[in-house]
Design a protein around this motif. Structure first.
Motif, short mmCIF file in Angstrom:
data_model
loop_
_atom_site.label_atom_id
_atom_site.label_comp_id
_atom_site.label_asym_id
_atom_site.label_seq_id
_atom_site.Cartn_x
_atom_site.Cartn_y
_atom_site.Cartn_z
N PRO A 105 -20.62 -12.49 -47.10
CA PRO A 105 -20.30 -13.24 -48.33
C PRO A 105 -21.55 -13.54 -49.16
O PRO A 105 -21.51 -13.42 -50.39
CB PRO A 105 -19.66 -14.54 -47.80
CG PRO A 105 -19.12 -14.18 -46.46
CD PRO A 105 -20.05 -13.14 -45.89
N ALA A 106 -22.65 -13.88 -48.50
CA ALA A 106 -23.89 -14.18 -49.24
C ALA A 106 -24.40 -12.93 -49.95
O ALA A 106 -24.88 -13.00 -51.09
CB ALA A 106 -24.95 -14.73 -48.29
N GLU A 107 -24.32 -11.79 -49.28
CA GLU A 107 -24.79 -10.55 -49.91
C GLU A 107 -23.92 -10.20 -51.13
O GLU A 107 -24.44 -9.75 -52.15
CB GLU A 107 -24.74 -9.38 -48.90
CG GLU A 107 -25.85 -9.44 -47.87
CD GLU A 107 -25.72 -8.39 -46.78
OE1 GLU A 107 -26.74 -8.09 -46.14
OE2 GLU A 107 -24.60 -7.87 -46.55
N ILE A 108 -22.63 -10.42 -51.02
CA ILE A 108 -21.74 -10.12 -52.16
C ILE A 108 -22.08 -11.03 -53.34
O ILE A 108 -22.15 -10.57 -54.48
CB ILE A 108 -20.25 -10.19 -51.74
CG1 ILE A 108 -19.97 -8.99 -50.82
CG2 ILE A 108 -19.32 -10.19 -52.96
CD1 ILE A 108 -18.59 -8.91 -50.26
N ASP A 109 -22.34 -12.31 -53.05
CA ASP A 109 -22.73 -13.23 -54.13
C ASP A 109 -24.03 -12.75 -54.79
O ASP A 109 -24.14 -12.75 -56.03
CB ASP A 109 -22.96 -14.65 -53.57
CG ASP A 109 -21.64 -15.34 -53.23
OD1 ASP A 109 -20.58 -14.82 -53.62
OD2 ASP A 109 -21.70 -16.38 -52.55
N THR A 110 -25.00 -12.36 -53.97
CA THR A 110 -26.29 -11.87 -54.51
C THR A 110 -26.07 -10.62 -55.35
O THR A 110 -26.62 -10.49 -56.46
CB THR A 110 -27.26 -11.55 -53.34
OG1 THR A 110 -27.42 -12.71 -52.56
CG2 THR A 110 -28.60 -11.05 -53.84
#
Ligand code: UDP
Length: 237
Positions: free
Chosen positions: A145-150
């Motif tokens: 999820p954090a990578e997708i946000d980034t």
């Protein structure tokens, strides 16, 4: 920098090892493909233009705070990049309806959006790069999820920077495809390339297509279009 064993040959680039495990050399070819490899051809001089253009744009983006894989241009076709594992998502940002968006939703090409859109495809040639949403990407464990946000935040930031830059060159940035990778320490950086192979670029005054659509749609003048956008970029960089 020693060009070592070839690791991989893609549709438009070859990738080589170097004497540093954290660095690779990409070598840009003149080969062109479209429609998931069904249409094949050559665009003379494309590799030289895409190498130089992608490197200049990535350096411009770095200055604006976008981390990229770019390290050093070696020559006409070869560039040293940071070794990454590619996040298997093709990220497409659009400002204006065209291509598969126009076809899928029955919207005339050229309709300008109030705000940019983003979409993801699963980078998987065997499956034909199917469209997916972020829940699908999470279910398939393609990214966290954090990578997708980034990736989303960087993609919109890249769009604003590229749109403004191309506008100064009298070129309208219609849409483009990005790929991201993870460095050894997990940092997400922009990878692959930014070129007329991966962007739709229209002459702002005439609407003339200055990108790979000339090849995909057999419009002729493919080499001229690539040279035209390159010379416009060089006069504004
Ligand atoms: N694109 C790309 N590689 C792909 C698919 C698309 O570089 O495998 C780029 C394409 O050049 C365009 C944008 O992404 O600038 C949007 O492409 P679209 O989804 O409209 O697909 P197309 O019409 O090219 O099949």
């Amino acid at each position: 920098m020693l060009k070592g064993e070839q690791l991989y040959e893609g549709k438009a680039k070859k990738v080589f090892k170097t004497d540093d495990p954290e660095l690779l050399i990409v070598s840009y070819k003149d080969d062109a493909t479209a429609f998931n490899g069904l249409k094949k051809g050559t665009i003379a001089g494309k590799g030289v233009i895409n190498n130089r253009m992608s490197n200049l744009l990535m350096q411009m983006l770095e200055k604006k705070g976008v981390p990229t894989h770019f390290v050093q241009e070696l020559d006409d076709r070869d560039t040293v990049v940071k070794r990454v594992t590619i996040v298997p998502l093709e990220v497409i940002v659009r400002n204006i309806a065209a291509g598969s968006f126009s076809k899928r939703y029955g919207v005339e090409e050229g309709v300008v959006f109030d705000t940019p859109t983003i979409e993801f495809s699963y980078k998987n040639d065997a499956l034909g790069d199917p469209l997916l949403n972020t829940y699908h990407a999470l279910a398939l464990k393609l990214a966290t999820p954090a990578e997708i946000d980034t990736i989303k935040a960087l993609s919109f930031k890249i769009n604003e920077a590229l749109k403004a830059f191309w506008a100064e060159c009298g070129v309208t940035l219609v849409d483009f495809k990005l790929e991201f990778g993870r460095l050894f320490d997990g940092t997400v950086v922009l990878a692959d390339e930014i070129s007329p192979d991966t962007c739709r670029l229209w002459d702002s005054a005439t609407g003339e297509k200055l990108d790979k659509d000339r090849f995909r749609r057999d419009l002729g003048g493919v080499e001229d279009a690539y040279e035209q956008v390159m010379s416009r970029l060089l006069s504004h960089i």
